[in-house]
Design an enzyme around this catalytic site. Structure first.
Site, PDB file in Angstrom:
ATOM      1  N   CYS A  43       4.655   1.427   5.698  1.00  0.00           N
ATOM      2  CA  CYS A  43       3.298   1.450   5.056  1.00  0.00           C
ATOM      3  C   CYS A  43       3.392   1.734   3.521  1.00  0.00           C
ATOM      4  CB  CYS A  43       2.383   2.554   5.761  1.00  0.00           C
ATOM      5  SG  CYS A  43       0.872   2.817   5.050  1.00  0.00           S
ATOM      6  N   LYS A  51       0.297  -3.648  -0.383  1.00  0.00           N
ATOM      7  CA  LYS A  51      -0.523  -4.435  -0.218  1.00  0.00           C
ATOM      8  C   LYS A  51      -1.810  -4.436  -0.508  1.00  0.00           C
ATOM      9  CE  LYS A  51      -1.103  -5.749   4.029  1.00  0.00           C
ATOM     10  NZ  LYS A  51      -0.922  -5.883   5.597  1.00  0.00           N
ATOM     11  N   TYR A 179      -3.331 -10.526  10.908  1.00  0.00           N
ATOM     12  CA  TYR A 179      -3.927  -9.973   9.645  1.00  0.00           C
ATOM     13  C   TYR A 179      -2.778  -9.872   8.441  1.00  0.00           C
ATOM     14  CZ  TYR A 179      -0.824  -5.638  10.346  1.00  0.00           C
ATOM     15  OH  TYR A 179       0.085  -4.917  10.713  1.00  0.00           O
ATOM     16  N   GLU A 442     -27.204  -0.555   4.732  1.00  0.00           N
ATOM     17  CA  GLU A 442     -28.507  -0.295   5.299  1.00  0.00           C
ATOM     18  C   GLU A 442     -28.435  -1.424   6.556  1.00  0.00           C
ATOM     19  OE1 GLU A 442     -32.397  -1.058   3.217  1.00  0.00           O
ATOM     20  OE2 GLU A 442     -30.747  -1.983   1.577  1.00  0.00           O
TER      21      GLU A 442
END
Length: 448
Positions: A43, A51, A179, A442
């Site tokens: 990570c 990344k 991903y 919202e």
């Protein structure tokens, strides 16, 4: 005195291993962690942190174009220097690596900068041949990018190498549709490359809600990304000019400057000595119970090496739970339900809970609400991209069982909304909340 050198020996100093080491040491355990590369793991060193910084950098391509509509005098062609971004990102990686190291040292965790392998239920062997013993051993070695077995595969790169490129390629083929593939596709595209995404099936981002991933596909194609579906590698050929010709099934060959493999990640168990020590593996992953214990009572595993949910926050939670359970007298297990996740694509998408199809299969009666809108900033910028928010509810109770979004900043919005889903709130409770206007968020309390 203990019969072992340490109470805990951790192999791997990524996010999960670092958390487990630090917390166990804070509970009073004698802890050592072996890391053969750099403290911080995938990570921090070669994954989500650098990344995400590249994603930030890539967003300026569109932001600079949009700025004109907001009155800023921006030249039609802005120069981009890849090496400046690359070096600044790597400098930040160095800083975080130092911070992780400092954290371990502050908690009196011994850091051993060598590869360690398991040599028995209570022993490890270091690269220099030294043997160390521990009451418990924790495997936190993570995973590495998978590379397809096809002729010429050695000419491709993975995400590991993407952070160190000398230049951005003019044409790149990215294999995979998860991903990592979609995030790097957006990054390279915004930096000026022509991007081809090649996938062996017709689906991108399996596991995410169909409506959301279809929207990303539409937007990506509108931006100019090219997709090759139902395609498997046959071979890669490197020409005298350095270009790569990719031969694939069901499509004509394509010639590009670079091929990047983003076809999944493989647990780093090979050569670790686990099977010889009696640790059960399944497809290369360590099999563990809900206390992170392997088939050997004294050996545990957390994070990507278990191939449960390959997310950094999950590895951290598992490391915390392990340390609290076995060294803090605080039995803890990780709840894997309703874990939010995001894809930092262009635009980003995020989701938590069940997709619409999953909910229909499990619950039968389902109510789905959505908001399909053009963000205010996009309207003034003249950008046609639309955001899509989708809420999946139990048709009987009104309880929200899934929330899925694509649009600007949705990962930031979903983090707070995921708490509501985790807490079991209902659509009516969302409706009772006054909207914060004008915001994109919202729309969560205005869905019809």
């Amino acid at each position: 005195m203990s019969q072992y050198d340490y109470d805990l020996f951790v192999i791997g100093a990524g996010s999960g291993g670092t958390r487990a080491s630090r917390v166990a040491a804070a509970h009073g355990a004698r802890v050592a962690v072996a890391e053969e590369y750099r403290v911080g793991g995938t990570c921090v060193i070669r994954g989500c942190v650098p990344k995400k910084l590249l994603v930030y950098g890539a967003h300026f391509a569109e932001d600079l174009k949009d700025a004109k509509r907001f009155g800023w005098q921006v030249p039609d062609q802005c120069d981009f220097d890849w090496k400046t971004l690359r070096d600044n990102v790597l400098e930040e990686v160095d800083r975080i690596n130092g911070a992780y190291t400092q954290t371990l040292e502050n908690h009196h965790v011994e850091i051993i900068h060598q590869r360690a392998t398991v040599s028995g239920p209570h022993s490890v062997r270091l690269a220099d041949g030294t043997e160390k013993t521990a009451e418990r051993i924790l495997i936190a070695v993570g995973a590495h990018p998978a590379v397809p077995a096809c002729p010429g595969a050695e000419h491709g790169i993975t995400s590991n190498e993407a952070f160190h490129l000398d230049a951005i390629p003019k044409r790149i083929l990215i294999a995979g549709a998860g991903y990592i593939a979609n995030e790097f596709a957006g990054i390279f595209h915004q930096f000026g490359a022509h991007v081809i995404i090649m996938n062996r099936t017709q689906d991108i981002l399996r596991g995410y809600d169909l409506s959301i991933r279809d929207r990303l596909l539409q937007i990506s194609m509108m931006k100019g990304l090219e997709f090759k579906f139902d395609a498997n590698f046959e071979r890669l050929e490197k020409g005298e000019d350095g270009c790569l010709t990719v031969h694939m099934s069901n499509h004509e060959p394509v010639t590009v400057d670079m091929v990047m493999f983003a076809t999944g990640r493989v647990p780093n168990t090979e050569g670790l000595g686990l099977e010889e020590a009696g640790v059960a593996l399944e497809k290369g992953a360590v099999v563990v119970d809900d206390q992170n214990r392997s088939s050997v009572d004294s050996i545990f595993a957390i994070g990507d090496v278990t191939n449960r949910i390959q997310l950094t926050p999950v590895a951290i939670r598992e490391g915390q739970a392990f340390a609290d359970t076995f060294f803090g007298n605080k039995p803890t297990t990780v709840d894997y339900a309703n874990i939010p996740s995001a894809v930092f694509s262009h635009p980003p998408m995020a989701g938590v809970g069940m997709t619409e199809s999953e909910a229909k299969q499990k619950l039968g009666s389902v109510a789905v609400y959505s908001s399909d809108f053009r963000p205010m900033k996009n309207v003034l910028a003249g950008r046609n991209e639309r955001a899509l928010y989708k809420m999946v509810c139990d048709g009987v109770s009104g309880k929200i069982v899934g929330l899925h979004m694509i649009g600007p900043d949705v990962p930031e919005i979903l983090q707070a909304a995921a708490i509501a889903v985790k807490a079991g709130l209902t659509k009516a409770q969302f409706d009772d909340t006054v909207a914060l206007h004008p915001t994109m968020a919202e729309e969560l309390v205005l869905m019809k």
